[in-house]
Design an enzyme around this catalytic site. Sequence first.
Site, short mmCIF file in Angstrom:
data_model
loop_
_atom_site.label_atom_id
_atom_site.label_comp_id
_atom_site.label_asym_id
_atom_site.label_seq_id
_atom_site.Cartn_x
_atom_site.Cartn_y
_atom_site.Cartn_z
N CYS A 191 -10.21 -5.14 0.15
CA CYS A 191 -11.35 -4.22 0.27
C CYS A 191 -12.24 -4.32 -0.97
CB CYS A 191 -10.85 -2.79 0.45
SG CYS A 191 -10.27 -2.01 -1.08
N CYS A 204 -10.70 -3.26 -4.35
CA CYS A 204 -9.74 -4.26 -4.84
C CYS A 204 -10.45 -5.51 -5.34
CB CYS A 204 -8.74 -4.62 -3.74
SG CYS A 204 -7.59 -3.28 -3.39
N GLU A 241 -3.10 -4.68 -3.10
CA GLU A 241 -3.61 -5.60 -4.12
C GLU A 241 -3.67 -4.93 -5.49
OE1 GLU A 241 -4.84 -4.88 -1.17
OE2 GLU A 241 -5.93 -6.56 -0.26
N CYS A 284 -4.12 0.63 -2.51
CA CYS A 284 -4.01 -0.63 -1.78
C CYS A 284 -2.94 -1.53 -2.40
CB CYS A 284 -5.34 -1.38 -1.80
SG CYS A 284 -6.66 -0.63 -0.85
N ASN A 315 0.83 -1.20 0.00
CA ASN A 315 0.00 0.00 0.00
C ASN A 315 0.87 1.25 0.00
OD1 ASN A 315 0.60 -0.84 2.70
ND2 ASN A 315 -1.09 0.36 3.52
N GLU A 344 0.28 5.21 0.67
CA GLU A 344 -0.66 6.23 1.14
C GLU A 344 -0.22 7.62 0.67
OE1 GLU A 344 -1.16 5.56 5.36
OE2 GLU A 344 -2.31 3.73 4.95
N1 THU Z 1 -5.36 -1.47 2.39
C1 THU Z 1 -4.80 -2.31 1.47
O1 THU Z 1 -3.65 -2.15 1.06
N2 THU Z 1 -5.57 -3.34 1.03
C2 THU Z 1 -6.86 -3.57 1.41
O2 THU Z 1 -7.52 -4.42 0.83
C3 THU Z 1 -7.43 -2.80 2.51
C4 THU Z 1 -6.69 -1.60 2.92
C5 THU Z 1 -4.55 -0.34 2.86
C6 THU Z 1 -5.05 1.00 2.38
C7 THU Z 1 -4.52 1.91 3.45
O3 THU Z 1 -3.20 2.30 3.10
C8 THU Z 1 -4.46 1.06 4.70
O4 THU Z 1 -4.56 -0.28 4.26
C9 THU Z 1 -5.58 1.34 5.70
O5 THU Z 1 -6.81 1.28 5.10
#
Ligand code: THU
Length: 140
Positions: free
Chosen positions: A95, A98, A64, A62, A51, A53
């Site tokens: 999520c 994704c 994925e 994310c 991920n 941010e």
């Molecule tokens: N996140 C992912 O990388 N994958 C997911 O399927 C759920 C959330 C990350 C996004 C963000 O950087 C952090 O987790 C908190 O939501």
Amino acid sequence: MSAGPEVTDEEWETLERAAREVREHAHAPYSGYRVGAALLDAHGGVHRGCNVENASYGLCLCAERGAVARAVAEGARRFRALVVVTGGARAAAPCGMCRQVLAEMPPSFPIRCVSLDGDRFDTSVSELLPHAFDAGYLDE
Ligand code: THU
């Protein structure tokens, strides 16, 4: 239907190792929640994502979707498995956004969700997103 033979224990281990490693590269200064993902393609290639941010929170990417983007850029379109590694006590499934992206390239494939604390479960794209909106709906 699947994009290849059943995933072996060795392949699952390779993917899990890759997802754990790439998770270390996550850029998650806002949530502190680091995620690593490793996708196995139909030719045995492994594509990793973490991920990423952003100070403009809505732009967070994310792990994925990062892995899918890298795979497609490498010419991979058919996938056999995905491992997602997260921190925290509970293993987490991809999520909703994704899930839709993972469903873009059928057929469905198995997904293993693993937490650093040892919790884990197996699922699949079709189990996570039944009745996915797909390209077929665009043929009017
Ligand atoms: N996140 C992912 O990388 N994958 C997911 O399927 C759920 C959330 C990350 C996004 C963000 O950087 C952090 O987790 C908190 O939501």
